[in-house]
Design a protein around this motif. Structure first.
Motif, PDB file in Angstrom:
ATOM      1  N   TYR A 130     -48.661  -5.095  88.344  1.00  0.00           N
ATOM      2  CA  TYR A 130     -49.809  -4.650  89.375  1.00  0.00           C
ATOM      3  C   TYR A 130     -49.797  -3.326  89.931  1.00  0.00           C
ATOM      4  O   TYR A 130     -50.659  -2.678  89.969  1.00  0.00           O
ATOM      5  N   ASN A 131     -48.864  -2.844  90.391  1.00  0.00           N
ATOM      6  CA  ASN A 131     -48.452  -1.576  90.852  1.00  0.00           C
ATOM      7  C   ASN A 131     -48.516  -0.770  89.796  1.00  0.00           C
ATOM      8  O   ASN A 131     -49.400   0.446  90.075  1.00  0.00           O
ATOM      9  N   TRP A 132     -48.076  -0.895  88.816  1.00  0.00           N
ATOM     10  CA  TRP A 132     -48.211   0.104  87.597  1.00  0.00           C
ATOM     11  C   TRP A 132     -49.864   0.205  87.202  1.00  0.00           C
ATOM     12  O   TRP A 132     -50.352   1.401  86.882  1.00  0.00           O
ATOM     13  N   ALA A 133     -50.690  -1.010  87.095  1.00  0.00           N
ATOM     14  CA  ALA A 133     -52.052  -0.848  86.790  1.00  0.00           C
ATOM     15  C   ALA A 133     -52.767  -0.060  87.839  1.00  0.00           C
ATOM     16  O   ALA A 133     -53.879   0.599  87.757  1.00  0.00           O
ATOM     17  N   ARG A 134     -52.386  -0.310  89.052  1.00  0.00           N
ATOM     18  CA  ARG A 134     -52.865   0.627  90.260  1.00  0.00           C
ATOM     19  C   ARG A 134     -52.791   2.158  90.163  1.00  0.00           C
ATOM     20  O   ARG A 134     -53.436   2.819  90.308  1.00  0.00           O
ATOM     21  N   GLU A 135     -51.512   2.177  89.414  1.00  0.00           N
ATOM     22  CA  GLU A 135     -51.189   3.823  89.458  1.00  0.00           C
ATOM     23  C   GLU A 135     -51.847   4.495  88.343  1.00  0.00           C
ATOM     24  O   GLU A 135     -51.748   5.526  88.219  1.00  0.00           O
TER      25      GLU A 135
END
Length: 152
Positions: A130-135
């Motif tokens: 999720y964090n990767w997709a937001r970044e």
């Protein structure tokens, strides 16, 4: 082509630490060094028997050696390295805090009986993704070499 040792040395510290601890936890399970129930998240054991390690250990068990385990470990390595070399470059403490905050959030969510699960390692992988997709909102994702998707 690099050797496995060169690849291991090239992995950034937070990703390397989490991946190695997950791998060692599963290896110890397969060597029968512990019973999975002794590291599972059981709030009754935490508060009645004061087994406080249960707040930490469920985050490192990704399941037995299997295809899902391998995919989870690969996900940690691919996306964790991209985060640690990209947006979290020179911000190692921020990435470690992301893992800690995600783990604390999962502990709170697991207190709800319907949402409880004894092992939250796979959920940490989802926090990472999720964090990767937001970044990387415009990144193209290759799904196991079968097809490519664009994140909206």
């Amino acid at each position: 082509m690099s050797t496995p040792m060169e690849y291991y040395r090239s992995i950034p510290p937070v990703t390397k630490t989490y991946a190695v601890v997950c791998l060692l936890t599963t290896a110890a399970y397969h060597l029968d060094l512990y019973d999975p129930r002794s590291i599972a998240l059981f709030y009754s054991d935490i508060f009645k028997k004061f087994q406080v390690w249960r707040f930490i250990t469920p985050f490192f068990f990704l399941g037995p050696f299997s295809l899902p385990f391998a995919l989870r470990l690969l996900t940690i390595l691919v996306y964790g390295v991209q985060l640690e070399r990209g947006p979290y470059d020179k911000r190692t403490a921020d990435l470690a805090w992301m893992y800690i905050f995600g783990a604390m959030t999962l502990l709170v969510i697991a207190a709800i009986p319907y949402l409880w699960h004894p092992f939250t390692g796979p959920c940490v992988v989802y926090v990472l993704v999720y964090n990767w997709a937001r970044e990387f909102p415009n990144a193209r994702v290759n799904v196991h070499g079968l097809f490519e998707l664009k994140i909206c």
